[in-house]
Design a protein around this motif. Structure first.
Motif, PDB file in Angstrom:
ATOM      1  N   TYR A  63      -4.446  -5.253   2.881  1.00  0.00           N
ATOM      2  CA  TYR A  63      -3.454  -5.347   3.171  1.00  0.00           C
ATOM      3  C   TYR A  63      -3.456  -6.234   4.554  1.00  0.00           C
ATOM      4  N   GLU A  76       1.701  -3.911   5.363  1.00  0.00           N
ATOM      5  CA  GLU A  76       1.054  -3.242   4.196  1.00  0.00           C
ATOM      6  C   GLU A  76       0.483  -3.965   3.065  1.00  0.00           C
ATOM      7  N   TYR A 101       0.765  -0.943   0.052  1.00  0.00           N
ATOM      8  CA  TYR A 101       0.131  -0.072  -0.024  1.00  0.00           C
ATOM      9  C   TYR A 101       0.739   1.412   0.149  1.00  0.00           C
ATOM     10  N   SER A 130      -0.627  -6.140   7.990  1.00  0.00           N
ATOM     11  CA  SER A 130       0.417  -6.126   8.191  1.00  0.00           C
ATOM     12  C   SER A 130       0.730  -7.112   9.802  1.00  0.00           C
ATOM     13  N   PRO A 156      -4.584   3.136   5.828  1.00  0.00           N
ATOM     14  CA  PRO A 156      -4.880   3.098   4.314  1.00  0.00           C
ATOM     15  C   PRO A 156      -6.062   3.545   3.726  1.00  0.00           C
TER      16      PRO A 156
END
Length: 593
Positions: free
Chosen positions: A253, A281, A13, A255, A180
């Protein structure tokens, strides 16, 4: 860092750097109004003598910071640099505007507020004449003679307050802009978080690399608490999802972050975005999303029904295979649990007594301070003829000296007990009550007088960190017996027999307080025989009943070592073991290290 999952082959991202012009204009006006209001509040506080250096600017900066977060959120600012710069400007406007308003007040001229060119000279004048005082007794409209000594400190305080007012909105805006944003749906993505024990990081990376998340739900989870380390799995996605065509353009996404110090409240977004990122991400496939459903069911709208059915079938097959392997390996050994519902040392009266015993040395500490006061006042006239306090003059001086000495002794004893044996009386009370229950019980697997047994309490994970009268649900005696190949628990409420071969995890869990100090050390034992899964968090106790952090850690290490040694004898080899954890890998259990 893992080069497979977190590699260039996966889309990462990136902020587009765009903003939404229409809402931004409206919220810029709101931010301007907030900055000017903050400047007026600071000026009023200074004029009335209630401007406390550092404190007032910090409180006021939250007003500007809140308005700036609204600008970034509703204005859809995806440019974190621009968000940070605007935050700096908004905070600076509030701080310098406060001096401009004070200039108009000092000169008693409304037009002075428009003369910005006078501001540098007025600030220099203020820095030369301002004085710092602990009370609002000095009128702010009386001018002082310039002082070089005061000027140096005033410039330091000026820079400090300006930095606070400028930095807080800048940091708030910068962090908010890093979240995001879906360019297709034109909205901020929703973030879901699952927290695991720190040791789970390698296992999580291995699962993500292979895209096989069948064992994800079995990994030990934790709560995000202050001063508690954790590994965070964070997923950003559109919620609710758009239309089917739109949804194909919406990436999801993932993480993976490690936190050495948990957080809460208003600082949630801060530690979410700034602690060390193992994976930052990266876009994930439908297969990974489907694998996350057991721990994040809110992602189900993002996965097609066909994929969900396939994932559920795969999970069921994996679970059945795992159970079958365990049953075959254990060769008929099973976890046995016998309940004793008629017994319980955890009656309301016993809990109240234990609470009193846990705080008895605090009470003694207060009593000792009172005795010191009474004794000192009683002997005062015998030391100093001009001693004015006559409230305890009726007490003879020798008695006063006796009370003073006894108070000093009780104070020293109370400080020692509070520091090293705070809960000793409470722990001994429950030991006596539990031993009374065991004395009349037949078929015990562990005796109360067994020197190899650990008197312990069981605190279920759902009670970790809770403020309750009593967090324990059972008291009893635990022992790892290499001869029978079993880990045994003879408790007040339950008798549990775990085959040592069924152990999947044994680790020390340290629960920390708000100051970061270790409040409790637990030995967490987990087992699975293919039919029954169980987790037992133990807090062991043993004479001399020390309750300080070092004693708790040493006893937890001793209990963990005894389990690990018995386990290595039974499996015929030394498992992976150290003073913090070991995992049984001979049954095909995924390693956590």
């Amino acid at each position: 860092m893992n080069e497979g999952f977190d590699s260039a082959s996966r889309q990462r991202y990136r902020n587009s750097g765009r903003i939404s012009f229409g809402p931004s204009v409206v919220w810029l006006v709101v931010l301007l109004a907030a900055s000017l209001s903050a400047a007026a509040i600071l000026a009023i506080a200074f004029i009335n003598g209630f401007y406390f250096i550092g404190i007032v600017p910090l409180v006021i900066s939250l007003i500007v910071g809140g308005a700036h977060v609204g600008l970034v959120h509703f204005g859809k600012w995806r440019n974190k640099i621009l968000a940070g710069v605007v935050g700096l400007l908004a905070g600076s406007l509030a701080y310098l505007g406060y001096f401009q308003i004070d200039l108009a007040w000092t000169t008693q001229s409304a037009t002075a507020i428009m003369h910005v060119e006078w501001l540098p000279d007025y600030i220099s004048f203020r820095m030369a004449t301002d004085v710092t005082d602990s009370s609002p007794s000095i009128p702010t409209d009386s001018f002082r003679e310039p002082s070089d000594h005061a000027s140096v400190f005033n410039w330091i305080f000026f820079a400090m307050d300006w930095a606070i007012l400028a930095a807080v909105p800048a940091v708030f805006g910068y962090i908010r802009a890093t979240r995001p944003f879906c360019e297709s749906c034109q909205r901020w993505m929703t973030q879901s978080i699952v927290a695991y024990e720190p040791i789970c990081e390698p296992a999580l990376m291995a699962m993500l690399e292979s895209e096989k998340l069948d064992d994800l739900a079995a990994l030990p989870r934790t709560d995000l608490q202050h001063k508690q380390p954790a590994t965070m799995l964070m997923v950003s996605y559109c919620d609710p999802p758009g239309s089917s065509t739109e949804q194909q353009r919406c990436a999801v996404y993932l993480s993976l972050k490690t936190v050495q110090d948990g957080g809460n409240g208003a600082f949630t977004n801060f530690w979410r975005n700034t602690f060390r990122a193992v994976v930052r991400e990266r876009s994930i496939s439908d297969r990974v999303i489907a694998g996350l459903l057991p721990v994040m069911p809110q992602l189900s709208p993002l996965v097609s029904s066909k994929m969900q059915i396939a994932q559920q079938r795969s999970e069921r097959d994996a679970i059945e295979t795992k159970k079958q392997v365990r049953k075959e390996t254990l060769a008929g050994e099973r976890i046995r649990i016998t309940a004793f519902p008629e017994n319980s040392v955890l009656t309301p009266s016993n809990i109240n007594i234990s609470m009193m015993l846990a705080f008895i040395w605090f009470i003694n500490l207060l009593i000792s301070l009172g005795m010191l006061f009474v004794g000192a006042v009683a002997v005062g006239p015998s030391i100093d003829a001009e001693f004015d306090w006559q409230i305890f003059s009726w007490i003879p001086a020798p008695v006063g000296w006796g009370v003073l000495g006894l108070g000093a002794f009780l104070l020293a004893m109370s400080l020692y007990k509070v520091s090293f044996r705070m809960t000793a009386a409470r722990d001994r009370f429950f030991l006596r009550k539990t031993s009374e229950v065991m004395a009349d019980r037949t078929g015990k697997v562990v005796d109360a007088d067994d020197t190899q047994a650990f008197f312990s309490e069981i605190v279920p994970r759902e009670n970790f960190g809770k403020v309750m009268k009593e967090t324990a649900t059972d008291f009893g005696f635990a022992r790892a017996d290499a001869e029978t190949g079993r880990f045994l628990w003879e408790g007040d409420r339950r008798r549990i027999e775990l085959p040592l071969r069924s152990l999947t995890r044994c680790e020390i869990y340290e629960r920390r307080g708000l100051d970061g100090s270790v409040e409790q050390c637990m030995v967490i034992v987990a087992a699975d025989d293919g039919d029954t899964e169980i987790e037992l968090p133990f807090i062991p106790y043993r004479a001399p009943w020390r309750s300080n952090a070092a004693a708790k850690k040493a006893l937890a290490d001793e209990m963990l070592a005894s389990i690990a040694n018995a386990h290595s004898v039974v499996v015929g080899k030394s498992g992976r073991f150290n003073l913090s954890s070991f995992e049984s890998t001979d049954l095909g259990v995924a390693s956590l290290r």
